[in-house]
Write an enzyme that holds these catalytic residues in place. Structure first.
Site, short mmCIF file in Angstrom:
data_model
loop_
_atom_site.label_atom_id
_atom_site.label_comp_id
_atom_site.label_asym_id
_atom_site.label_seq_id
_atom_site.Cartn_x
_atom_site.Cartn_y
_atom_site.Cartn_z
N SER A 115 0.82 -1.30 0.04
CA SER A 115 0.06 -0.12 -0.08
C SER A 115 0.89 1.36 0.14
CB SER A 115 -0.96 0.00 1.45
OG SER A 115 -1.54 1.27 1.30
N TYR A 138 -1.51 6.07 -4.89
CA TYR A 138 -2.88 7.07 -4.81
C TYR A 138 -2.14 8.27 -5.53
CZ TYR A 138 -5.77 4.56 -1.55
OH TYR A 138 -6.45 3.54 -0.84
N THR A 164 -4.83 3.05 -7.91
CA THR A 164 -5.89 2.90 -7.35
C THR A 164 -6.67 4.05 -7.96
OG1 THR A 164 -5.47 1.77 -5.40
CG2 THR A 164 -7.49 3.05 -5.33
N LYS A 236 -6.42 -0.27 -10.52
CA LYS A 236 -7.49 -1.06 -9.62
C LYS A 236 -8.60 -0.18 -9.23
CE LYS A 236 -6.99 -2.79 -5.01
NZ LYS A 236 -7.90 -1.89 -4.02
N HIS A 260 -12.61 -1.67 -3.68
CA HIS A 260 -11.96 -1.05 -2.46
C HIS A 260 -12.34 -1.82 -1.35
CE1 HIS A 260 -9.18 2.61 -1.95
NE2 HIS A 260 -9.36 1.92 -0.69
#
Length: 371
Positions: A115, A138, A164, A236, A260
């Site tokens: 992440s 992100y 994402t 994603k 998510h």
């Protein structure tokens, strides 16, 4: 560590039992952060329940004396089509956080997606083991920060970027608001950005996301991302054939069907329900992976039968981490792999490539048969 003998009075026999161990091991605020979904949590329940409405059509009298669960994703051979999904703030689950998860990934010979909001740095995860690692990304309002972390990950041997795309704003997670959830320090951004946001009215995470996430992110920005890294880019958060087609047009290297973990927009479809239309739109041009709701090896088989090349597992990995650290993560991945292997054998599929659409029957198939 003294909690473990109490927690492990009876050994878990399936992945779901790790959730109860995690609930007992963690402070309520942290357990709720990992376990909860957005708003009414309809999609959270549906992500899991939708798998139960898919049934098997096994083939008999096939030689299954040798089962090979291995597969290849973006050129990397892994022991089974079970990857580790990006989940943030893993030190809230266990003191070793993402480092323990990475070591478990290496031991299980699978890919970990780390992440962007990890509690261990890119360098720490990279130096902990030789697992194949992808970085989830992100895009921040300050693009230079996102770019610096991406380029650092590339230098430290990460193999792909997972962008994402379903988070222009953080979903409304009511339990985090009630608990006044507070984010720990995020070491990847030390010296680049303050992640200490005060918010007396609710979740600190929601306030932080509003402050730093870029809601203007759009399709044209895939070109920007390609300009700052040579790594392949997967996106994603795709749930429709329309977005899958657009993803092909901008030249991504892979698509992850994901909602998510049901933490963004409630009442979107379960990912297993959205998978087939995305697979059909992609037409085999890039890998399609499934994220969300996988709780047993039969779920992995169903996803592959509907066209996914692999699945990503999030919450069960965190529950294993909370209950037993690195060993817990290994147990979760190995348990899923063992169940998947049994499902392959009982369905008449000695190799992953033998799994086909004809091995499963969906609700839509049943409705068509009635017409």
């Amino acid at each position: 560590m003294s909690m473990f003998p109490v927690l492990m009075a009876s050994e878990p026999v399936n992945v779901n039992e790790f959730q109860e161990l995690a609930r007992r091991a963690l402070p309520k605020m942290y357990y709720d952060f990992f376990a909860a979904g957005a708003e009414d949590q309809h999609t959270l329940r549906e992500n899991v329940e939708a798998f139960s409405r898919i049934t098997f059509q096994p083939r008999i009298l096939v030689d299954v004396s040798k089962i090979d669960t291995s597969t290849t994703i973006l050129g990397y051979k892994i022991s089974s089509p079970i990857m580790i999904a990006p989940t943030s703030l893993q030190k809230l689950a266990h003191p070793e956080g993402e480092i323990a998860t990475a070591r478990a990934a290496a031991a299980c010979n699978t890919i970990m997606v780390v992440s962007f909001m990890a509690t261990c740095t890119v360098e720490e995860v990279a130096s902990s083991c030789d697992a194949v690692r992808f970085l989830q990304l992100y895009v921040f309002k300050r693009r230079d920060i996102s770019a610096q972390v991406v380029q650092k990950a590339e230098r430290y041997g990460f193999k792909a970027i997972v962008l994402t795309v379903d988070t222009p704003r953080l979903g409304r997670r009511e339990i985090d608001i009630k608990n006044k959830m507070v984010s720990p320090k995020l070491k990847n951004f030390e010296g680049l950005l303050s992640t200490e946001i005060s918010n007396d009215k609710g979740s600190n995470l929601e306030a932080l996301a509003s402050e730093i996430y870029d809601p203007s992110l759009s399709w044209k920005d895939i070109e920007w991302l390609k300009s700052i890294t040579k790594l392949p880019i997967l996106i994603k958060g795709v749930l429709t054939c329309e977005d899958a087609i657009k993803a092909m047009e901008v030249g991504v290297s892979g698509i992850i069907v994901s909602n998510h973990g049901a933490r963004q927009l409630d009442y979107v479809p379960a990912t297993i329900s959205a998978l087939e239309e995305v697979v059909q739109a992609v037409g085999g041009r890039v890998p399609v992976l499934l994220d969300g709701g996988v709780r047993c090896g039969t779920d992995v088989f169903k996803a592959l039968a509907l066209g996914a090349q692999a699945v990503l597992v999030g919450r069960p990995v965190v529950y294993g981490l909370a209950a037993m650290g690195e060993q817990g993560v290994r147990r979760v991945i190995e348990m899923l792999k063992d169940e998947f292997e049994i499902t392959m054998a009982l369905s008449g599929c000695p190799r992953v490539k033998d799994i086909s659409r004809s091995h499963v029957r969906t609700e839509r198939d049943r409705l068509r048969s009635m017409l």
